[in-house]
Design an enzyme around this catalytic site. Structure first.
Site, PDB file in Angstrom:
ATOM      1  N   ALA A  13       0.831  -1.204   0.000  1.00  0.00           N
ATOM      2  CA  ALA A  13       0.000   0.000   0.000  1.00  0.00           C
ATOM      3  C   ALA A  13       0.870   1.261   0.000  1.00  0.00           C
ATOM      4  CB  ALA A  13      -0.912   0.002   1.231  1.00  0.00           C
ATOM      5  N   PHE A  15       0.518   3.927   1.762  1.00  0.00           N
ATOM      6  CA  PHE A  15       0.796   4.364   3.124  1.00  0.00           C
ATOM      7  C   PHE A  15       1.943   3.549   3.727  1.00  0.00           C
ATOM      8  CE2 PHE A  15       0.157   4.549   7.715  1.00  0.00           C
ATOM      9  CZ  PHE A  15      -0.013   5.911   7.905  1.00  0.00           C
ATOM     10  N   ALA A  16       1.964   2.261   3.446  1.00  0.00           N
ATOM     11  CA  ALA A  16       3.059   1.426   3.933  1.00  0.00           C
ATOM     12  C   ALA A  16       4.375   1.840   3.304  1.00  0.00           C
ATOM     13  CB  ALA A  16       2.761  -0.039   3.634  1.00  0.00           C
ATOM     14  N   TYR A  59       0.116 -13.421   0.300  1.00  0.00           N
ATOM     15  CA  TYR A  59       0.075 -13.180   1.738  1.00  0.00           C
ATOM     16  C   TYR A  59       0.273 -14.457   2.546  1.00  0.00           C
ATOM     17  CZ  TYR A  59      -2.195  -8.878   0.075  1.00  0.00           C
ATOM     18  OH  TYR A  59      -2.502  -7.706  -0.577  1.00  0.00           O
ATOM     19  N   LEU A  75      -4.088  -3.321   4.462  1.00  0.00           N
ATOM     20  CA  LEU A  75      -5.052  -3.680   3.426  1.00  0.00           C
ATOM     21  C   LEU A  75      -6.309  -2.818   3.526  1.00  0.00           C
ATOM     22  CD1 LEU A  75      -4.721  -7.561   3.781  1.00  0.00           C
ATOM     23  CD2 LEU A  75      -3.679  -6.111   2.026  1.00  0.00           C
ATOM     24  N   LYS A  98      -5.909   1.152  11.048  1.00  0.00           N
ATOM     25  CA  LYS A  98      -7.252   1.490  11.505  1.00  0.00           C
ATOM     26  C   LYS A  98      -8.131   1.779  10.283  1.00  0.00           C
ATOM     27  CE  LYS A  98      -6.283   5.649  10.225  1.00  0.00           C
ATOM     28  NZ  LYS A  98      -6.900   6.055   8.953  1.00  0.00           N
ATOM     29  N   ARG A 167     -10.917   5.013  -0.119  1.00  0.00           N
ATOM     30  CA  ARG A 167     -11.738   5.873   0.746  1.00  0.00           C
ATOM     31  C   ARG A 167     -12.971   6.377   0.016  1.00  0.00           C
ATOM     32  NH1 ARG A 167      -6.547   6.314   1.347  1.00  0.00           N
ATOM     33  NH2 ARG A 167      -5.578   6.312   3.428  1.00  0.00           N
ATOM     34  N   ASP A 179     -12.022   6.498   8.263  1.00  0.00           N
ATOM     35  CA  ASP A 179     -10.638   6.836   7.935  1.00  0.00           C
ATOM     36  C   ASP A 179     -10.052   7.856   8.904  1.00  0.00           C
ATOM     37  OD1 ASP A 179      -8.284   6.710   6.278  1.00  0.00           O
ATOM     38  OD2 ASP A 179      -8.845   8.666   5.492  1.00  0.00           O
TER      39      ASP A 179
END
Length: 324
Positions: A13, A15-16, A59, A75, A98, A167, A179
């Site tokens: 992702a 964000f990761a 995974y 995820l 989250k 989102r 979110d």
């Protein structure tokens, strides 16, 4: 110092890639050892800062690796419970983005599995690890603003043009409340240690997702109002207003990204004392807290029970909302 926790990430992702991957790599007591992604090209940016990263093409293969001790799960929201339970069953500690669940009652299976396995499982609610929030909690508890009367919160950004973003998709658990609503709600609960007696809300829906949410609540001894939106100019702020003073946080949720974290203490006579936190990285601090809990048995600052309380309030916002 104990040996580092060996981490794997389920999914490449954004964000990761931008935040949590580098934080795991930089944190004391942690080693980013593996990433699972079906697209090798998505692994390349991770390998730029972590050249020895092992890449799995699914995974399940990562979860089967005996080398990996803990997994970070970024995820889409609707997959969080499923893969958290699978990771715990595979003997891995879990730090999941989250909201870790879509409804409060889903926490029960996670808490049961955590207790059954003796592993650490937690929601990646990073702000409680930031010293500005520990400072605010101490100020309130020490009576720096007198009796707390009212709390206000705001968090917004505008992603209407990013139509493919999870989102903006109802089927992946999108919307603003799950979110970013966790921040205006969870931070108030963390700082005060209180739970709401009553909750009122209004939501503007857009293609099945909540684009704007307004919340009002009554806590024991103080009132609360907040809003979140994914269709407004970027803004974030939390204010704790007491009878003899006021606490304001200027970058409460995205410290260093939105701006420098500052806690303003407004006191009688128009005096303002400012405490700055220019360098603290709450993502890195979160990983380090995870290490101390896994290796030394320290109490984790954000247990599943706390996250369940935030989700319970979010559920009440959704269930009782009037449409805008």
């Amino acid at each position: 110092m104990h040996k580092p926790v060996q981490w794997g990430i389920l999914g490449a992702a954004k964000f990761a890639r931008q935040f949590m991957g580098p934080a795991i790599h930089a944190a004391s007591g942690a080693r980013l050892a593996a990433l699972a992604t079906s697209d090798p090209a998505k692994a390349e940016p991770f390998q730029d800062f972590c050249p020895d990263l092992k890449v799995f093409d699914d995974y399940e293969a990562l979860l089967a690796s005996p080398e990996i001790e803990a997994v970070y799960i970024p995820l889409p929201n609707h997959l969080h419970v499923e893969w958290s339970l699978k990771a715990l069953d595979a003997g891995k500690h879990v730090l999941c983005e989250k909201p870790i669940t879509m409804r409060a009652e889903e926490f029960d299976a996670l808490i049961h599995k955590r207790d059954q396995t003796g592993l650490l499982a937690a929601e990646a609610y990073m702000i409680v690890h930031h010293p500005q929030w520990q400072h605010v909690r101490d100020l309130i508890a020490d009576g720096a603003i007198g009796d707390l009367a009212h709390v206000t919160g705001a968090f917004s950004f505008d992603n209407r043009t990013d139509t493919g973003n999870i989102r903006n998709r109802a089927e992946t658990g999108g919307g603003g409340l799950r979110d970013i609503g966790v921040y205006v709600i969870g931070s108030a609960r963390f700082a005060t240690g209180q739970e709401p007696d009553t909750v009122q809300s209004a939501i503007r829906w857009e293609d099945g997702i909540d684009a704007f949410t307004e919340i009002r609540a009554q806590f024991p001894g103080f009132t609360y109002s907040a809003y979140v939106s994914i269709r407004m100019h970027p803004h974030q702020e939390m204010v704790f207003h007491g009878e003899r003073g006021l606490i304001r946080l200027t970058a409460p949720f995205n410290a260093r990204v939105f701006g420098e974290a500052r806690v303003e203490l407004h006191r009688p006579g128009l005096e303002v004392l400012v405490t700055r936190f220019p360098a603290d990285d709450h993502y890195k601090l979160q990983v380090e807290a995870f290490y101390w809990s896994v290796r030394a048995g320290d109490e984790y600052p954000c247990p599943l029970e706390f996250s369940r309380g935030t989700q319970a309030m979010i559920d009440r916002v959704f269930d009782g909302a009037t449409p805008l």
